[in-house]
Write a protein that holds these residues in place. Structure first.
Motif, short mmCIF file in Angstrom:
data_model
loop_
_atom_site.label_atom_id
_atom_site.label_comp_id
_atom_site.label_asym_id
_atom_site.label_seq_id
_atom_site.Cartn_x
_atom_site.Cartn_y
_atom_site.Cartn_z
N LYS A 1 -10.32 1.88 4.40
CA LYS A 1 -10.81 3.02 3.60
C LYS A 1 -11.14 4.22 4.49
N GLU B 1 7.96 3.12 5.68
CA GLU B 1 6.70 2.39 5.76
C GLU B 1 6.71 1.17 4.85
N THR C 1 -1.28 3.73 9.17
CA THR C 1 -1.57 4.07 7.78
C THR C 1 -2.03 2.85 7.00
N ALA C 2 -1.38 1.71 7.24
CA ALA C 2 -1.79 0.48 6.54
C ALA C 2 -3.21 0.08 6.91
N ALA D 1 -5.57 2.12 7.99
CA ALA D 1 -6.48 3.12 7.42
C ALA D 1 -6.73 2.85 5.94
N ASN D 2 -5.69 2.42 5.22
CA ASN D 2 -5.86 2.11 3.80
C ASN D 2 -6.75 0.90 3.60
N ILE D 3 -6.59 -0.11 4.46
CA ILE D 3 -7.40 -1.32 4.34
C ILE D 3 -8.87 -1.02 4.62
N GLN E 1 -10.10 7.97 5.80
CA GLN E 1 -9.35 9.13 5.30
C GLN E 1 -8.14 9.41 6.17
N ARG E 2 -7.03 9.73 5.54
CA ARG E 2 -5.80 10.00 6.28
C ARG E 2 -5.88 11.34 7.00
N TRP F 1 6.47 -2.74 5.93
CA TRP F 1 5.41 -3.61 5.39
C TRP F 1 6.00 -4.87 4.78
N PRO G 1 0.80 -1.23 0.00
CA PRO G 1 0.00 0.00 0.00
C PRO G 1 0.84 1.28 0.00
N PHE G 2 2.16 1.14 0.10
CA PHE G 2 3.03 2.32 0.16
C PHE G 2 3.85 2.44 -1.12
#
Length: 288
Positions: free
Chosen positions: A140, A78, A133-134, A136-138, A142-143, A82, A70-71
């Motif tokens: 969905k 990061e 962050t990982a 949050a990406n999984i 918002q950062r 990962w 995801p990075f």
């Protein structure tokens, strides 16, 4: 910051690894792919192994995309963290029996006391930021500039939507709505036939609740709602605030719908008692 994972993977220099050193960084990526991850076939690792090449960044970027990282290239720490986590997972998968029989570490003398795992959490640690962050990406999410705020949002989402209790409750509510809709419609039709006249005001309330249940039953199924189809009625001057206000209004309507449903259930319960009165014919008399 990578010492523990590198040690678990038997890396030759876990204590001296410097992610900012370009040579060490590239060598570590190649070592992970060759020894642990093994996503590419051996003959396809040539570009990644060509460390001195000026095209290596492009090969590394393609590698991150191929392993679904995801990075990106710019998020070096990061991405390395990962990849190390992915390597640890593969290492465990290849040696399940070996690690399953490992003895746990000796418990400390204070093991009987409840310890908050967040007490010693360093919110400025790259490991912490990469993990949040990982997630949050999984999910969905918002950062946000504050990683603690992101972690709080993740916790709320998991508790309200992904916990076993939340999933069970959502399934139960879904079944109740589907069942109560049929029951309420049957009761309304029966009551109308018995009286032989139009619906009263109370019946209209019940019917309104029936329509609302049909209308909002999709909300528990997770179907997206098109906000542009809902008129807000006022303008805050900011598009983001307008969207937030629309969401709050829809949530408020859903709460009102739940309240209306409970009111309707109470009305229907009362109607079931008074709509078909029982007559004691023994008390009746013919003539004077």
């Amino acid at each position: 910051m990578f010492r523990r994972k590198l040690t678990a993977l038997d890396y030759h220099n876990p204590n001296g690894f410097d992610c900012t050193d370009e040579t060490q960084f590239r060598n570590c990526i190649v070592w992970l792919e060759d020894q642990k991850i093994r996503h590419y076939k051996i003959e396809d690792r040539g570009n990644l192994r060509n460390i001195p090449s000026s095209d290596w960044p492009q090969a590394y970027q393609k590698y991150l995309q191929d392993v679904s990282c995801p990075f990106g290239v710019q998020e070096r720490q990061e991405a390395v963290d990962w990849l190390l986590g992915l390597a640890v997972r593969y290492e465990y998968g290849d040696n399940v029996e070996k690690y399953k029989n490992c003895q746990p570490l000796a418990a400390s003398s204070n093991s009987d006391k409840a310890v908050d795992p967040l007490v010693n959490l360093d919110s400025n640690s790259p490991d912490f930021k990469a993990g949040v962050t990982a997630l949050a990406n999984i999910l969905k999410i918002q950062r946000h500039d504050d990683y603690l705020v992101m972690l709080k949002a993740i916790r709320i989402l998991i508790q309200e939507r992904l916990s076993p209790e939340a999933i069970t409750k959502a399934n139960q509510n879904k079944e109740v709505i589907n069942t109560s809709t049929v029951i309420r419609s049957d009761v309304l039709i029966t009551a109308k036939n018995k009286r032989g006249s139009g619906f009263s005001q109370a019946d209209n309330v019940s019917l309104s609740g029936f329509n609302l249940s049909c209308l909002f039953s999709f909300s528990l199924q997770g179907i997206p709602v098109a906000l542009d189809k809902h008129i807000l009625g006022f303008d805050t001057g900011d598009a983001s605030l307008n969207e937030a206000a629309q969401i709050l209004r829809l949530l408020h309507i859903e709460e009102l719908r739940e309240l209306q449903t409970k009111i309707n259930e109470a009305i229907v319960a009362v109607q079931a008692i008074i709509a078909d009165p029982k007559t004691d014919h023994r008390l009746g008399k013919v003539g004077r």
